[in-house]
Design a protein around this motif. Sequence first.
Motif, mmCIF file in Angstrom:
data_model
loop_
_atom_site.group_PDB
_atom_site.id
_atom_site.type_symbol
_atom_site.label_atom_id
_atom_site.label_comp_id
_atom_site.label_asym_id
_atom_site.label_seq_id
_atom_site.Cartn_x
_atom_site.Cartn_y
_atom_site.Cartn_z
ATOM 1 N N TRP A 63 0.805 -1.214 0.000
ATOM 2 C CA TRP A 63 0.000 0.000 0.000
ATOM 3 C C TRP A 63 0.839 1.267 0.000
ATOM 4 O O TRP A 63 0.340 2.341 -0.307
ATOM 5 N N TRP A 64 2.111 1.198 0.326
ATOM 6 C CA TRP A 64 2.932 2.379 0.557
ATOM 7 C C TRP A 64 3.072 3.264 -0.680
ATOM 8 O O TRP A 64 2.766 4.444 -0.643
ATOM 9 N N VAL A 67 -0.116 5.047 -1.989
ATOM 10 C CA VAL A 67 -0.503 6.159 -1.111
ATOM 11 C C VAL A 67 0.411 7.358 -1.326
ATOM 12 O O VAL A 67 -0.053 8.500 -1.423
ATOM 13 N N VAL A 68 1.713 7.116 -1.451
ATOM 14 C CA VAL A 68 2.657 8.219 -1.685
ATOM 15 C C VAL A 68 2.337 8.913 -3.002
ATOM 16 O O VAL A 68 2.282 10.149 -3.077
ATOM 17 N N ALA A 70 -0.551 8.941 -4.639
ATOM 18 C CA ALA A 70 -1.840 9.626 -4.536
ATOM 19 C C ALA A 70 -1.711 10.948 -3.784
ATOM 20 O O ALA A 70 -2.270 11.968 -4.194
ATOM 21 N N VAL A 71 -0.970 10.952 -2.674
ATOM 22 C CA VAL A 71 -0.789 12.190 -1.899
ATOM 23 C C VAL A 71 -0.042 13.236 -2.722
ATOM 24 O O VAL A 71 -0.420 14.411 -2.761
ATOM 25 N N LEU A 72 1.011 12.810 -3.412
ATOM 26 C CA LEU A 72 1.746 13.754 -4.262
ATOM 27 C C LEU A 72 0.874 14.269 -5.403
ATOM 28 O O LEU A 72 0.948 15.447 -5.774
ATOM 29 N N VAL A 74 -2.411 14.671 -5.316
ATOM 30 C CA VAL A 74 -3.338 15.649 -4.734
ATOM 31 C C VAL A 74 -2.628 16.978 -4.490
ATOM 32 O O VAL A 74 -3.178 18.053 -4.755
ATOM 33 N N ILE A 75 -1.399 16.921 -4.015
ATOM 34 C CA ILE A 75 -0.629 18.155 -3.786
ATOM 35 C C ILE A 75 -0.401 18.893 -5.098
ATOM 36 O O ILE A 75 -0.557 20.116 -5.164
#
Length: 195
Positions: A63-64, A67-68, A70-72, A74-75
């Motif tokens: 999952w790591w 998630v990284v 996806a967060v980047l 969104v940013i």
Amino acid sequence: MTAVLRRVNRVLLALVGLVLVAVGGAVLAAGFDLAVPSWWPWSGPSDVVLSRADRLRWRDEGWWWPVVIAVLGVIVLLALWWLLAQFRRARLAEILIDTGDGDAATLRCRTLESVMEADATAQDGVARARVALTGRRTAPRTRVALLLEPYASPGAALAALSTEALANARTSAGLSALPTEARLRAVKHRARRVT
């Protein structure tokens, strides 16, 4: 909208600036072997940003990396939205009109803009007109873009705009002044051939 955007810009820029100054100062302090807080991950000039153990810690977790990423993502999308918001000029939704009896009425700006566009386009030599009302509800401003026919005189078009379309809008809305920025462009056309 402009005031809200201005406040958001100031708050975001202040927060980003404070974070960058704090992180940069702490990195410089660690690089020059000065005292840094005990919780700070780098304590000296020989430390690395990510150790081998830190780089490999989440390698086996499935999952790591999603998630990284996806967060980047969104940013990046938030940063693009913020950048595009800087170029958007806020248009007024309505104008507040003093009725003279102590009350106030509102006039939808889209309605006034479309009437002004129709008045301006009806002028001789104007191919198309675009009108946008900006400013405050009690003190609106106008941006007008006129596309002129090849035979049109810019001076005559500007004079007709101020004496007809803008004067009608000012009178009908009960405004004492309506500051206007006008931009004139000519229709692209082919040169005529003479035989």
